[in-house]
Motif scaffolding. Structure first.
Motif, mmCIF file in Angstrom:
data_model
loop_
_atom_site.group_PDB
_atom_site.id
_atom_site.type_symbol
_atom_site.label_atom_id
_atom_site.label_comp_id
_atom_site.label_asym_id
_atom_site.label_seq_id
_atom_site.Cartn_x
_atom_site.Cartn_y
_atom_site.Cartn_z
ATOM 1 N N ILE A 137 0.857 -1.186 0.000
ATOM 2 C CA ILE A 137 0.000 0.000 0.000
ATOM 3 C C ILE A 137 0.896 1.240 0.000
ATOM 4 O O ILE A 137 2.060 1.176 0.401
ATOM 5 C CB ILE A 137 -0.954 0.019 1.216
ATOM 6 C CG1 ILE A 137 -0.183 -0.054 2.530
ATOM 7 C CG2 ILE A 137 -1.978 -1.109 1.118
ATOM 8 C CD1 ILE A 137 -1.038 0.047 3.776
ATOM 9 N N SER A 138 0.347 2.348 -0.431
ATOM 10 C CA SER A 138 1.093 3.604 -0.429
ATOM 11 C C SER A 138 0.275 4.643 0.335
ATOM 12 O O SER A 138 -0.822 4.997 -0.091
ATOM 13 C CB SER A 138 1.366 4.066 -1.855
ATOM 14 O OG SER A 138 2.145 5.248 -1.831
ATOM 15 N N ILE A 139 0.811 5.072 1.482
ATOM 16 C CA ILE A 139 0.144 6.110 2.261
ATOM 17 C C ILE A 139 1.183 7.102 2.771
ATOM 18 O O ILE A 139 2.335 6.744 3.015
ATOM 19 C CB ILE A 139 -0.695 5.558 3.438
ATOM 20 C CG1 ILE A 139 0.151 4.776 4.420
ATOM 21 C CG2 ILE A 139 -1.841 4.725 2.943
ATOM 22 C CD1 ILE A 139 -0.602 4.381 5.677
ATOM 23 N N ALA A 140 0.757 8.337 2.907
ATOM 24 C CA ALA A 140 1.605 9.404 3.443
ATOM 25 C C ALA A 140 2.955 9.450 2.734
ATOM 26 O O ALA A 140 3.997 9.619 3.359
ATOM 27 C CB ALA A 140 1.770 9.256 4.958
ATOM 28 N N GLY A 141 2.928 9.280 1.416
ATOM 29 C CA GLY A 141 4.139 9.386 0.613
ATOM 30 C C GLY A 141 5.076 8.209 0.685
ATOM 31 O O GLY A 141 6.225 8.301 0.243
ATOM 32 N N THR A 142 4.621 7.079 1.221
ATOM 33 C CA THR A 142 5.514 5.944 1.441
ATOM 34 C C THR A 142 4.873 4.628 1.023
ATOM 35 O O THR A 142 3.722 4.362 1.354
ATOM 36 C CB THR A 142 5.893 5.858 2.938
ATOM 37 O OG1 THR A 142 6.518 7.075 3.327
ATOM 38 C CG2 THR A 142 6.837 4.713 3.217
#
Length: 166
Positions: A137-142
């Motif tokens: 997953i990709s969240i908060a730029g990561t």
């Protein structure tokens, strides 16, 4: 985990930061729950305005893990409420990070668990059981992968490819 500090982890692991093996999430999350600091191996979940799979996972043995939920950043409903936070505490989860909203803030703040979320919304989610478990997953730029390690405190959230020796 009282001795852990994300700032110190960053200061003492500059090579891991430079290589991308240790990453800091953008500071977009609000702090909830009694545990200001928490850490553990990550379990990933990708859902959108539907918390059936969230419930399924949090009703299993947590064994000190952290559930990281990519809710698509939606603030239109809550993915975690007081009952789920209590279940997570009872089942031994260390924490929950929600790229979305929670509800029942006072109940969650009474639980011995660490919770991070974008905010709160009193509306409950859909119940269609649509989503994916254990996927990148990709969240908060990561980019975050199942099995990586999460470290959170009042300064922020770190994601590491491996368990850090602090």
């Amino acid at each position: 985990m009282a001795a852990f500090a994300t700032a110190e982890a960053c200061d003492s692991n500059t090579a891991l930061l430079a290589s991308g093996e240790l990453r800091a999430l953008e500071p977009i999350f609000k702090i909830y729950g009694q545990r200001r600091s928490f850490s553990g191996p990550i379990v990933t979940l990708k859902v959108f305005e539907d918390n059936v799979l969230v419930r399924q996972l949090l009703e299993t043995r947590g064994e000190g893990r952290v559930l990281v939920i990519d809710g698509g950043g939606s603030k239109r409903c809550a993915l975690v409420g007081g009952n789920l936070a209590q279940s997570a505490q009872n089942m031994g989860w260390s924490g929950i990070v929600v790229n979305g909203c929670i509800r029942d803030v006072d109940e969650i703040n009474a639980c011995d668990i660490g919770v991070r979320a974008l905010g709160s919304n009193p509306l409950k989610s859909n119940k269609k059981a649509i989503g994916e478990k254990h996927v990148p997953i990709s969240i908060a730029g990561t980019l975050i992968r199942d099995g990586e390690w999460l470290y959170a405190d009042s300064d922020g959230i770190l994601i590491s490819k491996m368990e850090l020796s602090i």
